[in-house]
Motif scaffolding. Structure first.
Motif, PDB file in Angstrom:
ATOM      1  N   PHE A   1    -108.239  -1.810 -75.429  1.00 47.74           N
ATOM      2  CA  PHE A   1    -107.068  -2.548 -74.964  1.00 47.74           C
ATOM      3  C   PHE A   1    -107.138  -2.854 -73.474  1.00 47.74           C
ATOM      4  O   PHE A   1    -106.564  -3.854 -73.020  1.00 47.74           O
ATOM      5  CB  PHE A   1    -105.787  -1.780 -75.302  1.00 47.74           C
ATOM      6  N   ALA A   2    -107.858  -2.028 -72.706  1.00 48.23           N
ATOM      7  CA  ALA A   2    -108.054  -2.341 -71.286  1.00 48.23           C
ATOM      8  C   ALA A   2    -108.895  -3.594 -71.137  1.00 48.23           C
ATOM      9  O   ALA A   2    -108.593  -4.475 -70.313  1.00 48.23           O
ATOM     10  CB  ALA A   2    -108.721  -1.163 -70.580  1.00 48.23           C
ATOM     11  N   SER A   3    -109.960  -3.707 -71.942  1.00 47.88           N
ATOM     12  CA  SER A   3    -110.791  -4.906 -71.937  1.00 47.88           C
ATOM     13  C   SER A   3    -109.994  -6.115 -72.412  1.00 47.88           C
ATOM     14  O   SER A   3    -110.063  -7.197 -71.816  1.00 47.88           O
ATOM     15  CB  SER A   3    -112.006  -4.674 -72.832  1.00 47.88           C
ATOM     16  N   TRP A   4    -109.263  -5.938 -73.496  1.00 47.32           N
ATOM     17  CA  TRP A   4    -108.409  -7.000 -74.054  1.00 47.32           C
ATOM     18  C   TRP A   4    -107.409  -7.516 -73.026  1.00 47.32           C
ATOM     19  O   TRP A   4    -107.245  -8.723 -72.851  1.00 47.32           O
ATOM     20  CB  TRP A   4    -107.692  -6.415 -75.267  1.00 47.32           C
ATOM     21  N   GLY A   5    -106.760  -6.595 -72.317  1.00 48.60           N
ATOM     22  CA  GLY A   5    -105.741  -6.996 -71.351  1.00 48.60           C
ATOM     23  C   GLY A   5    -106.298  -7.543 -70.068  1.00 48.60           C
ATOM     24  O   GLY A   5    -105.682  -8.394 -69.422  1.00 48.60           O
ATOM     25  N   ALA A   6    -107.489  -7.071 -69.657  1.00 50.29           N
ATOM     26  CA  ALA A   6    -108.080  -7.525 -68.403  1.00 50.29           C
ATOM     27  C   ALA A   6    -108.706  -8.905 -68.553  1.00 50.29           C
ATOM     28  O   ALA A   6    -108.436  -9.818 -67.768  1.00 50.29           O
ATOM     29  CB  ALA A   6    -109.121  -6.516 -67.922  1.00 50.29           C
ATOM     30  N   ILE A   7    -109.542  -9.088 -69.555  1.00 49.67           N
ATOM     31  CA  ILE A   7    -110.202 -10.382 -69.754  1.00 49.67           C
ATOM     32  C   ILE A   7    -109.191 -11.461 -70.134  1.00 49.67           C
ATOM     33  O   ILE A   7    -109.304 -12.616 -69.718  1.00 49.67           O
ATOM     34  CB  ILE A   7    -111.299 -10.257 -70.826  1.00 49.67           C
ATOM     35  N   GLY A   8    -108.183 -11.084 -70.905  1.00 47.01           N
ATOM     36  CA  GLY A   8    -107.153 -12.044 -71.284  1.00 47.01           C
ATOM     37  C   GLY A   8    -106.068 -12.204 -70.247  1.00 47.01           C
ATOM     38  O   GLY A   8    -105.151 -13.011 -70.424  1.00 47.01           O
ATOM     39  N   ASN A   9    -106.154 -11.417 -69.133  1.00 48.05           N
ATOM     40  CA  ASN A   9    -105.119 -11.451 -68.086  1.00 48.05           C
ATOM     41  C   ASN A   9    -103.741 -11.215 -68.672  1.00 48.05           C
ATOM     42  O   ASN A   9    -102.763 -11.870 -68.296  1.00 48.05           O
ATOM     43  CB  ASN A   9    -105.166 -12.772 -67.312  1.00 48.05           C
ATOM     44  N   ILE A  10    -103.674 -10.259 -69.621  1.00 51.98           N
ATOM     45  CA  ILE A  10    -102.425  -9.976 -70.332  1.00 51.98           C
ATOM     46  C   ILE A  10    -101.604  -8.927 -69.597  1.00 51.98           C
ATOM     47  O   ILE A  10    -100.381  -9.039 -69.467  1.00 51.98           O
ATOM     48  CB  ILE A  10    -102.730  -9.512 -71.772  1.00 51.98           C
ATOM     49  N   GLY A  11    -102.284  -7.863 -69.134  1.00 52.39           N
ATOM     50  CA  GLY A  11    -101.615  -6.880 -68.304  1.00 52.39           C
ATOM     51  C   GLY A  11    -100.672  -5.946 -69.032  1.00 52.39           C
ATOM     52  O   GLY A  11     -99.823  -5.309 -68.398  1.00 52.39           O
ATOM     53  N   PHE A  12    -100.794  -5.869 -70.336  1.00 51.93           N
ATOM     54  CA  PHE A  12     -99.925  -4.995 -71.123  1.00 51.93           C
ATOM     55  C   PHE A  12    -100.720  -3.748 -71.474  1.00 51.93           C
ATOM     56  O   PHE A  12    -101.637  -3.791 -72.286  1.00 51.93           O
ATOM     57  CB  PHE A  12     -99.469  -5.716 -72.397  1.00 51.93           C
ATOM     58  N   GLY A  13    -100.386  -2.623 -70.847  1.00 48.18           N
ATOM     59  CA  GLY A  13    -101.139  -1.406 -71.026  1.00 48.18           C
ATOM     60  C   GLY A  13    -100.849  -0.710 -72.347  1.00 48.18           C
ATOM     61  O   GLY A  13     -99.695  -0.468 -72.690  1.00 48.18           O
ATOM     62  N   ILE A  14    -101.900  -0.392 -73.089  1.00 42.50           N
ATOM     63  CA  ILE A  14    -101.783   0.298 -74.377  1.00 42.50           C
ATOM     64  C   ILE A  14    -102.894   1.330 -74.480  1.00 42.50           C
ATOM     65  O   ILE A  14    -104.031   1.068 -74.096  1.00 42.50           O
ATOM     66  CB  ILE A  14    -101.881  -0.694 -75.556  1.00 42.50           C
ATOM     67  N   GLY A  15    -102.577   2.504 -75.000  1.00 46.24           N
ATOM     68  CA  GLY A  15    -103.590   3.532 -75.227  1.00 46.24           C
ATOM     69  C   GLY A  15    -103.218   4.858 -74.596  1.00 46.24           C
ATOM     70  O   GLY A  15    -102.363   4.918 -73.701  1.00 46.24           O
ATOM     71  N   PRO A  16    -103.861   5.932 -75.031  1.00 50.78           N
ATOM     72  CA  PRO A  16    -103.560   7.269 -74.512  1.00 50.78           C
ATOM     73  C   PRO A  16    -103.729   7.404 -73.000  1.00 50.78           C
ATOM     74  O   PRO A  16    -102.984   8.144 -72.354  1.00 50.78           O
ATOM     75  CB  PRO A  16    -104.570   8.161 -75.256  1.00 50.78           C
ATOM     76  N   THR A  17    -104.703   6.718 -72.421  1.00 57.48           N
ATOM     77  CA  THR A  17    -104.937   6.832 -70.982  1.00 57.48           C
ATOM     78  C   THR A  17    -103.799   6.206 -70.185  1.00 57.48           C
ATOM     79  O   THR A  17    -103.542   6.598 -69.047  1.00 57.48           O
ATOM     80  CB  THR A  17    -106.274   6.164 -70.601  1.00 57.48           C
ATOM     81  N   VAL A  18    -103.111   5.248 -70.777  1.00 57.19           N
ATOM     82  CA  VAL A  18    -101.999   4.573 -70.111  1.00 57.19           C
ATOM     83  C   VAL A  18    -100.699   5.349 -70.308  1.00 57.19           C
ATOM     84  O   VAL A  18     -99.803   5.327 -69.457  1.00 57.19           O
ATOM     85  CB  VAL A  18    -101.832   3.135 -70.652  1.00 57.19           C
ATOM     86  N   ALA A  19    -100.594   6.050 -71.424  1.00 62.89           N
ATOM     87  CA  ALA A  19     -99.321   6.634 -71.844  1.00 62.89           C
ATOM     88  C   ALA A  19     -98.723   7.604 -70.833  1.00 62.89           C
ATOM     89  O   ALA A  19     -97.506   7.657 -70.659  1.00 62.89           O
ATOM     90  CB  ALA A  19     -99.500   7.335 -73.193  1.00 62.89           C
ATOM     91  N   ALA A  20     -99.564   8.372 -70.150  1.00 61.66           N
ATOM     92  CA  ALA A  20     -99.046   9.417 -69.265  1.00 61.66           C
ATOM     93  C   ALA A  20     -98.207   8.865 -68.115  1.00 61.66           C
ATOM     94  O   ALA A  20     -97.153   9.404 -67.779  1.00 61.66           O
ATOM     95  CB  ALA A  20    -100.204  10.247 -68.716  1.00 61.66           C
TER      96      ALA A  20
ATOM     97  N   SER B   1    -113.537  -7.859 -64.957  1.00 62.82           N
ATOM     98  CA  SER B   1    -113.115  -8.508 -66.203  1.00 62.82           C
ATOM     99  C   SER B   1    -111.936  -9.435 -65.972  1.00 62.82           C
ATOM    100  O   SER B   1    -111.860 -10.524 -66.558  1.00 62.82           O
ATOM    101  CB  SER B   1    -112.754  -7.449 -67.244  1.00 62.82           C
ATOM    102  N   MET B   2    -111.003  -9.027 -65.122  1.00 59.41           N
ATOM    103  CA  MET B   2    -109.856  -9.881 -64.822  1.00 59.41           C
ATOM    104  C   MET B   2    -110.308 -11.187 -64.188  1.00 59.41           C
ATOM    105  O   MET B   2    -109.806 -12.270 -64.511  1.00 59.41           O
ATOM    106  CB  MET B   2    -108.875  -9.145 -63.904  1.00 59.41           C
ATOM    107  N   LEU B   3    -111.271 -11.077 -63.277  1.00 57.88           N
ATOM    108  CA  LEU B   3    -111.779 -12.263 -62.600  1.00 57.88           C
ATOM    109  C   LEU B   3    -112.583 -13.145 -63.547  1.00 57.88           C
ATOM    110  O   LEU B   3    -112.466 -14.375 -63.521  1.00 57.88           O
ATOM    111  CB  LEU B   3    -112.627 -11.842 -61.409  1.00 57.88           C
ATOM    112  N   LEU B   4    -113.399 -12.527 -64.390  1.00 61.28           N
ATOM    113  CA  LEU B   4    -114.171 -13.286 -65.378  1.00 61.28           C
ATOM    114  C   LEU B   4    -113.242 -14.029 -66.330  1.00 61.28           C
ATOM    115  O   LEU B   4    -113.453 -15.200 -66.640  1.00 61.28           O
ATOM    116  CB  LEU B   4    -115.085 -12.350 -66.166  1.00 61.28           C
ATOM    117  N   GLY B   5    -112.219 -13.330 -66.803  1.00 62.78           N
ATOM    118  CA  GLY B   5    -111.291 -13.945 -67.737  1.00 62.78           C
ATOM    119  C   GLY B   5    -110.520 -15.091 -67.130  1.00 62.78           C
ATOM    120  O   GLY B   5    -110.302 -16.125 -67.767  1.00 62.78           O
ATOM    121  N   ARG B   6    -110.113 -14.937 -65.888  1.00 59.37           N
ATOM    122  CA  ARG B   6    -109.314 -15.987 -65.258  1.00 59.37           C
ATOM    123  C   ARG B   6    -110.134 -17.221 -64.949  1.00 59.37           C
ATOM    124  O   ARG B   6    -109.638 -18.343 -65.007  1.00 59.37           O
ATOM    125  CB  ARG B   6    -108.693 -15.430 -63.973  1.00 59.37           C
ATOM    126  N   LEU B   7    -111.409 -17.046 -64.655  1.00 62.55           N
ATOM    127  CA  LEU B   7    -112.256 -18.192 -64.311  1.00 62.55           C
ATOM    128  C   LEU B   7    -112.974 -18.780 -65.515  1.00 62.55           C
ATOM    129  O   LEU B   7    -113.839 -19.631 -65.357  1.00 62.55           O
ATOM    130  CB  LEU B   7    -113.286 -17.781 -63.254  1.00 62.55           C
TER     131      LEU B   7
END
Length: 482
Positions: A423-442, A460-466
């Protein structure tokens, strides 16, 4: 040999604008007697000096228009290097984070991703919150402008289609890039002001309303509270849904509306598809939740509509955790995030246009298999799609999906659990910014990702945006050959 002078000259001026912009949050903190204004001022001076020196050193008496190679270089330089300077206030002052986290936050802002590593936003100096919002607002307009002007010229991701006479945009709306830029800025500003006024009318404090309006219309998602929009009155949730949907539409269509042309926005098939998909995904998730949760229908509808529109447009605001809604909803969330908003909007991900074309290509292939002797061409809005459009588009979509998988694996190899990595890859490349997963939950942020994973997400954020190819093409040896 490529002349880097024009690239350095323009980038120097961009740094001058960036440094000057830092004076606004610095001045605001000064009026509030917050000592963080000194850090913001220091960052401004450093950026202004570097920008001035770069511009002076590369100035020529006979300026020349940029070549295609120089345009690639400038575009990549802006998105790769500007975050380093935009991150200075986060290093010199509050929240006094490492360069890794500061660059990540600035890159997330300028790409309008919305991931954050900052905690305790409610206690953060106002200059920091305002600067984050300003980065996203500027990034949102810059992204729309790049999508409108540069990507079609570079023939990236099928964007050449938007230069054709058959697509009713630039040629019939405004004749020059400068006119387009001015018109987009005017529309973007008016929509942002309208959004801020709506938030105030719904009970949000003025500062929060202005900052959140900037991050709403840029589909950025940097909120001014750790609780995101759950911190604000329910009325603001509905107002935000409306303006996030507006932000997911092509800005050029609003320019046409201002000019009295009302029909193009509804004739645009990606606009109709975007609105349909928003409705279908939301209703499907609402029905699922209503059948499995013992909550008032209004709460289920509001939370689901808000989160799904936020994810579809790549805004990243939230009012509830989607993980608690079950695996079925998470699958829908993943698909929603992959779709994205309309081309020419501030949204990210694949974009409705590209998804539509891929679906049309699949349907064409099926029809061709059914009738081998029949010549079937993929069409969009009734217009045939030639190879010059389809080739880069299919390459972009394929590269997007492959990159997302590769980045997810790389992040997981740094020690992050695979669910959080995916989900970090999904949100970064897609510039979605919605955190999901155990590492985000805390913490509700990306603060618990290690430094290597953080740098991978930044890239990934830069690659996705360009659109991936604008940066990847720079590593090809033949790009640098004369």
């Amino acid at each position: 040999m490529t002349d880097f002078g024009p690239v350095f000259y323009i980038f120097g001026h961009i740094l001058l604008a960036l440094g000057a912009a830092m004076l606004l949050p610095a001045g605001y903190d000064y009026l509030l007697a917050d000592p963080n204004w000194m850090a913001m001022l220091q960052s401004s001076v450093e950026t202004l000096l570097f920008g001035a020196l770069l511009s002076i050193a590369s100035r020529t008496d006979t300026p020349q228009p940029l070549s295609l190679r120089q345009a690639y270089m400038l575009t990549a330089a802006i998105w790769l290097l500007a975050p380093a300077f935009a991150a200075l206030p986060f290093v010199h002052g509050a929240p006094d984070v490492s360069l890794t986290d500061a660059y990540f936050e600035a890159a997330s802002g300028l790409t309008t991703t919305g991931y954050t590593v900052f905690q305790y936003l409610d206690e953060m100096p106002r200059s920091v919150l305002l600067w984050r919002a300003m980065l996203q607002w500027a990034g949102g307009l810059g992204i729309a402008f790049v999508a409108m002007i540069f990507l079609p010229v570079m023939r990236i991701g099928g964007m050449r289609f938007f230069q054709t006479e058959g697509f009713d945009t630039f040629g019939k709306v405004l004749p020059r890039a400068t006119d387009i830029a001015l018109a987009l800025l005017q529309v973007y500003s008016v929509l942002t002001i309208a959004c801020a006024l709506a938030y105030v009318a719904c009970g949000m404090q003025t500062f929060d309303a202005i900052a959140n309006a900037m991050t709403t219309m840029s589909t950025g998602g940097f909120a001014t509270s750790d609780q995101s929009f759950a911190h604000y009155p329910i009325a603001t949730h509905y107002a935000s849904i409306i303006f996030m949907l507006l932000a997911g539409l092509p800005l050029i269509r609003f320019v046409q509306i201002v000019q009295g042309q009302l029909s193009p926005i509804w004739r645009d098939s990606q606009v109709r598809a975007f609105l349909r998909w928003s409705l279908y995904y939301t209703l499907l998730a609402v029905l699922w939740r209503y059948a499995h949760e013992d909550l008032p229908f209004e709460q289920i509808f509001r939370e689901t509509a808000f989160n799904f529109v936020s994810i579809l447009t790549g805004t990243g605001f939230g009012v509830a955790s989607v993980e608690a809604w079950g695996a079925f909803v998470l699958v829908l969330v993943f698909l929603v995030g992959m779709s994205g908003g309309c081309t020419g909007s501030t949204s990210g991900s694949l974009s409705v246009f590209r998804v539509q074309v891929v679906l049309e290509a699949i349907k064409t292939a099926i029809r061709q298999l059914h009738s081998p002797n029949r010549v079937v061409l993929p069409r969009y809005d009734g217009k045939p799609l030639d190879e010059a459009t389809m080739g880069p588009l299919i390459l972009h979509v394929t590269g997007y999906i492959l990159t997302q998988g590769i980045v997810a694996v790389l992040i997981s190899m740094t020690g992050v659990d695979f669910s959080s990595a995916l989900f970090a890859s999904w949100g970064a490349i897609g510039n979605i910014g919605f955190g999901i997963g155990p590492t985000v939950a805390a913490t509700g942020t990306m603060a618990d990702y290690n430094d290597l994973a953080t740098w991978l997400m930044s890239l990934s954020m830069l690659l996705g945006r360009l659109g991936l190819l604008a940066i990847l093409v720079l590593v090809l040896p033949r790009f640098w050959r004369d």
